[in-house]
Scaffold this active site. Structure first.
Site, PDB file in Angstrom:
ATOM      1  N   ASP A 191     -24.013   7.762  59.582  1.00 31.05           N
ATOM      2  CA  ASP A 191     -23.089   7.884  60.711  1.00 31.05           C
ATOM      3  C   ASP A 191     -23.359   9.215  61.417  1.00 31.05           C
ATOM      4  O   ASP A 191     -24.148  10.038  60.935  1.00 31.05           O
ATOM      5  CB  ASP A 191     -21.657   7.826  60.176  1.00 31.05           C
ATOM      6  CG  ASP A 191     -20.619   7.563  61.243  1.00 31.05           C
ATOM      7  OD1 ASP A 191     -20.993   7.400  62.424  1.00 31.05           O
ATOM      8  OD2 ASP A 191     -19.421   7.533  60.911  1.00 31.05           O
TER       9      ASP A 191
ATOM     10  N   GLU B  34     -26.045  10.845  66.287  1.00 29.48           N
ATOM     11  CA  GLU B  34     -26.490  10.917  67.688  1.00 29.48           C
ATOM     12  C   GLU B  34     -27.296  12.185  68.022  1.00 29.48           C
ATOM     13  O   GLU B  34     -28.170  12.059  68.896  1.00 29.48           O
ATOM     14  CB  GLU B  34     -25.267  10.810  68.613  1.00 29.48           C
ATOM     15  CG  GLU B  34     -24.584   9.480  68.587  1.00 29.48           C
ATOM     16  CD  GLU B  34     -23.746   9.266  67.332  1.00 29.48           C
ATOM     17  OE1 GLU B  34     -23.579   8.109  66.927  1.00 29.48           O
ATOM     18  OE2 GLU B  34     -23.272  10.267  66.757  1.00 29.48           O
TER      19      GLU B  34
ATOM     20  N   ASP C  62     -16.703   3.197  67.111  1.00 24.39           N
ATOM     21  CA  ASP C  62     -15.264   3.383  66.920  1.00 24.39           C
ATOM     22  C   ASP C  62     -14.458   2.582  67.934  1.00 24.39           C
ATOM     23  O   ASP C  62     -13.899   3.126  68.899  1.00 24.39           O
ATOM     24  CB  ASP C  62     -14.921   4.873  67.007  1.00 24.39           C
ATOM     25  CG  ASP C  62     -15.562   5.673  65.888  1.00 24.39           C
ATOM     26  OD1 ASP C  62     -16.022   5.063  64.915  1.00 24.39           O
ATOM     27  OD2 ASP C  62     -15.599   6.914  65.994  1.00 24.39           O
TER      28      ASP C  62
END
Length: 960
Positions: A528, A531, A605
């Site tokens: 996770d 980015e 999300d």
């Protein structure tokens, strides 16, 4: 955790990473991005100038060279803006007809980033040796294939691909191509010495018609409290790519919007910004917006009833894309990237399947996943202890609900030092994992890329000491930012040594260096925040002037950042950690072209709303057509507390997504499906059982993708490319080639749903066997949709293999028998496929597999259903040299039988049902029902235990 002497709780960190509706002010618009402003300004000046506008870029005809060995065109490109700057263009056609166009600045002050293709491409494509270029005074061209012609026009530079004389793709047709050349800050005009200030201003004014009069954010720019230094100056790349005869464009995930991309230059107040490709942590994202999200795949399809084409622009920097539809039958796009070279692949199609295959040959297909990974995954932030995990497993079993994977979010790790268990709450991680594995299940633990800057964290200290961390803009000091671990550092995965270091961490076997010995081969990984997400960074990410391996700035590689973490590092580590190599499972939030080769993704999300449920379907379809097929959205929504109706409907959406996971935020109520009251609890139990019964269908669809590139879930235009009515449909879809058509309900209070049938064929409702008849023009039909049932139709002409025995997990189904649903077409025919292997290892690459085709054919009063070995004729792996029907896997399931054959749509009651080479079989027949002018219930023939093996050749004859 301790940071600067302060204990930081999750609540404090949530202040750094607030959980609320997306704050648009945290993220840039085009007008706040210097290079996007400049690119859009060029487009505006072109529109204002209309007919007088002309691209300043042209090809020097005298420089055009064609390699006699590779049919590679090279040429010098001139810019009237800066005639002393040297641009070079390369163009060739590959073996499968794909056209590659590359343009770079050469011999300049600096080098542009040109390594994006090294990450995206599975291998360097092969240039066709059959192409013959014809050079003229104004252009060079080549004709090949079924009426395809590619032309490089010189003045101005323009690349056109035609099919049968009709323009398919046009590059720089509107003259918006611009590669900002490198220059010095003191001398705006490169390679011109001794100019005084007046000369400089005169030069700037002369070029203002194209570039503008101001040096807009050339050397630095600010956003909110951050300043981005740009030591290399302006280096953006703009290019217009138009589809003059294609009215729909799709792709460029990831965006929360419809599959057919809306215009960004019209009157829609929600789509005034270009589509942005810049991987960002956008929590609670808007359900309809061109805003950037977590992934970026610069691939676009353009579609019409006549053909499908694609463009793949291999650039890893931030990119904005304007889309316009000047007419219902044409599309225009304008791509604006911050840095990099022009490296454009034109995929000529002409069918959707051709485009899928052409893109797959470039970037690869999804790795065939472990079979268990297609089951149900249960996650939340957070299961708080090993006893909590055991309790959740126990309650699933008590509720008789299948589940394959339990997940651990960030709280399992001591002070968020990933791979270090919190001994207070997880004192026995290996025993806990083994307790889960005893029921054939797996665990997934989150391992985020940020490393807590603490001397007692061996992952951080070793990476620092080895010089493997991302650097600050000075190129020397390690970058420091804030994430869940507090003060954090980031491994530079563009460094080959960083990849090797990370991969070794996952080996549970003790070694010379630290590794995760308190893990087992039943623990898999969730990457996770990759980015990367940085709470105190601009737009919640890394500063663009940070430095990576090779001296490249982060701006050059931002969209690629998540890929080497998942692909080259984590996935490799999981494969190499055991004595027997097993297929990895890695979930990633950030992705780029090619990531599909290594892992799954989810849509981030999302919110527990009907709107997010609906847009999740569109996002999964968009990812599938872009190759990222192992995709899904969090069931129930990450934020919020959905009511029982919404949760049931979301499970219907989930079981028809390639990746099926329920997940929830730390502030939500517990909503594991066994907590539902009746009848909702039973609804979800049956929904999950439906998914498990269809695992053979899913696994077979993934096999097909691994070979052909065709999506696992397919929008209408991909299945019926000539049906105009289906081009914009994105709320119903097909599951692989199975013939299953599903339309999940995504609105409250619905008891029936409209399903579009695109052909003159019969479709059967999966549960009741009600028949629905389409038409040649397409037809909407109304299908019952009570809360316990998803609208699911079986296309006539399909054979669907399922496993109907309820089990706790997928691994316990390995020896279960099969049911075959034979849905006869109007002509009485049907076919289907089934692919099986051990679902765990890579033995299938050596031929340990079963791949069957089932065929139903009608002659006079006899319908014959037979099974044959497809692998004998079509070895599915490219490196599969030898296939033996009696291979080890086939022998391991030799006792797995077909326990039932259900035949829908026979025209009358059989007089006999015989196994060829055997005797009369046991069967029951139910007549169809209905009246004139009304839909009917199909006739149903049920053949009980035909006494045939699933891996055997056999034939059943049904005589009326």
């Amino acid at each position: 955790m301790k940071v600067q002497g302060i204990i930081l709780s999750a609540a404090v960190l949530l202040l750094l990473h607030p959980v609320s509706a997306v704050k648009s002010g945290d993220f840039k618009t085009c007008s706040q991005s210097g290079f996007c402003r400049r690119g859009r300004a060029i487009a505006a000046r072109a529109r204002d100038a209309t007919a007088s506008w002309k691209s300043p870029y042209s090809v020097d005809a005298s420089s055009v060279s064609v390699s006699s060995e590779e049919a590679l065109i090279t040429a010098k490109v001139q810019s009237s803006l800066y005639p002393d700057v040297d641009f070079r263009l390369e163009m060739h056609v590959e073996d499968d007809g794909v056209v590659r166009v590359r343009m770079d600045e050469v011999s300049g002050l600096r080098k542009r980033y040109d390594e994006a293709a090294d990450w995206a491409l599975v291998k360097e494509p092969t240039i066709s040796s059959d192409i013959r270029w014809t050079a003229g005074k104004k252009a060079v061209s080549a004709a090949y294939g079924a009426g395809v012609e590619v032309v490089l026009e010189y003045e101005p530079l323009r690349v056109v691909v035609r099919r049968h004389g009709k323009e398919q793709v046009v590059i720089n047709g509107r003259g918006l191509l611009h590669m900002e050349h490198f220059r010095t800050k003191e001398t705006p005009v490169a390679n011109e010495e001794g100019l005084d200030e007046q000369d400089v201003m005169t030069s700037l004014k002369a070029n203002a018609w194209f570039e503008g009069e101001d040096q807009d954010a050339y050397w630095e720019e600010s956003f909110s409290k951050w300043t981005d230094s740009k030591p290399k100056g302006p280096e953006s790349l703009s290019v217009d790519i138009d589809f003059p005869n294609h009215g729909h464009v799709y792709g460029i995930p990831e965006h929360a919007t419809s599959l057919s991309l809306p215009t960004t230059t019209g009157d829609d107040p929600f789509f005034t910004e270009p589509y942005r490709l810049y991987n960002l942590d956008v929590f609670e994202y808007i359900a309809s917006s061109p805003m950037s999200l977590y992934g970026a795949i610069p691939l676009m399809h353009a579609h019409s009833a006549e053909s499908t084409v694609g463009v793949f622009h291999v650039v890893g920097s931030e990119t904005w894309i304007d889309v316009a539809h000047p007419s219902p039958m044409s599309s225009q796009t304008h791509w604006i990237s911050e840095s990099g070279i022009l490296d454009l692949f034109i995929l000529p199609g002409p069918s959707p399947d051709d485009v899928f295959a052409q893109y797959a040959r470039l970037t690869g297909t999804a790795a065939l996943p472990a079979h268990w990974a297609l089951g149900y995954h249960q996650c939340r932030w957070n299961y708080v202890s090993s006893d909590d995990v055991r309790g959740v497993q126990k309650q699933f079993d008590e509720a008789d609900m299948p589940v394959d994977v339990f997940w651990l979010d960030i709280e399992y790790a001591e002070e968020h030092k990933y791979m270090i268990w919190d001994q207070k709450t997880f004192p026995d991680p290996i025993n806990m994992t083994n307790d889960v594995a005893a029921f054939g299940r797996k665990m997934v633990a989150i391992v985020d890329p940020h490393l807590k800057r603490a001397e007692d964290y061996p992952v951080y200290s070793a990476a620092r000491d080895k010089g493997l961390l991302i650097k600050q803009s000075n190129g020397e000091d390690d970058f420091e930012g804030w994430c869940w671990s507090g003060s954090s550092a980031w491994v530079d995965f563009f460094n080959p040594d960083g990849i090797e270091f990370w991969a070794k961490l996952f080996d549970p076997r003790p070694g010379k260096e630290w590794s995760w010995t308190q893990s087992t081969e039943d623990i898999y990984i969730w990457n996770d925040m990759n980015e990367p997400s940085i709470f105190n960074g601009p737009e919640i990410t890394l500063q663009k002037d940070a430095i990576h391996y090779g001296g490249w700035e982060h701006r050059d590689v931002h969209n690629i950042n998540g890929m080497p973490l998942v692909s080259a590092a984590t996935s490799t580590g999981l494969i190499q950690r055991g004595d027997v190599r097993k297929r990895p499972f890695v979930l990633t939030r950030s992705f780029f072209a090619g990531t599909q080769r290594y892992g799954a993704m989810w849509t981030g999300d999302n919110l527990g709303t009907w709107e997010h449920m609906a847009v999740g379907i569109k996002m999964v379809l968009s990812s599938n057509i872009a190759g990222m097929v192992f995709a899904g959205s969090d069931v129930g929504g990450f934020f919020g507390n959905p009511d029982a109706e919404m949760l049931v409907r979301w499970y219907h959406v989930g079981i028809f997504s390639p990746f099926l996971r329920a997940h929830a935020h730390i502030d939500t109520k517990r909503r594991e499906p066994y907590l539902l009251t009746e009848p909702y609890k039973s609804y979800v139990r049956n929904i999950l059982r439906l998914r498990y019964s269809m695992l053979p269908v899913w696994y077979t669809a993934f096999r097909e993708n691994s070979e052909t590139g065709r999506p696992v879930v397919r929008p209408h235009y991909a299945v019926f490319p000539q049906d105009l009515n289906g081009f914009a449909i994105d709320d119903q879809f097909f599951l692989g080639s199975s013939g299953l058509l599903v339309k999940p309900v995504t609105r409250p209070g619905v008891t029936e749903e409209t399903v579009y049938i695109p052909e003159d064929e019969v479709y059967y409702e999966y549960f009741s066997h009600q028949t629905y008849h389409g038409s040649a023009e397409g037809k909407n039909v109304t299908v019952p949709a009570p809360l316990d049932r998803v609208p699911l139709l079986v296309r006539g002409g399909s054979i669907v293999p399922t496993r109907e025995r309820p089990r706790r997990s997928s691994s316990l189904m390995a020896q279960d028998p099969f049911t075959l649903r034979v849905a006869l077409s109007k002509s009485g025919a049907a076919k289907g496929e089934l692919y099986l292997d051990d679902g765990v290892t890579f033995a299938h690459r050596d031929g340990a597999l079963v791949w069957r085709e089932f065929i139903a054919a009608k002659t006079s009063k006899t319908t014959t259903i037979k099974s044959r070995d497809l692998a004998v004729e079509k070895p599915f792996a490219a490196d599969l040299a030898i296939y033996d029907p009696a291979n080890a896997f086939s022998q391991s399931i030799k006792n797995v039988r077909v326990e039932k054959v259900i035949v829908l749509g026979l025209s009358g009651k059989p007089s006999s049902v015989m196994l060829t080479g055997g005797g009369e079989l046991v069967w029951e027949f139910e007549e169809g029902a209905g009246s004139a002018g009304k839909e009917e219930r199909a006739s149903v023939l049920t053949i009980k235990d035909p006494k045939v093996g699933i891996a055997q050749d056999w034939e059943v004859k049904i005589t009326l």
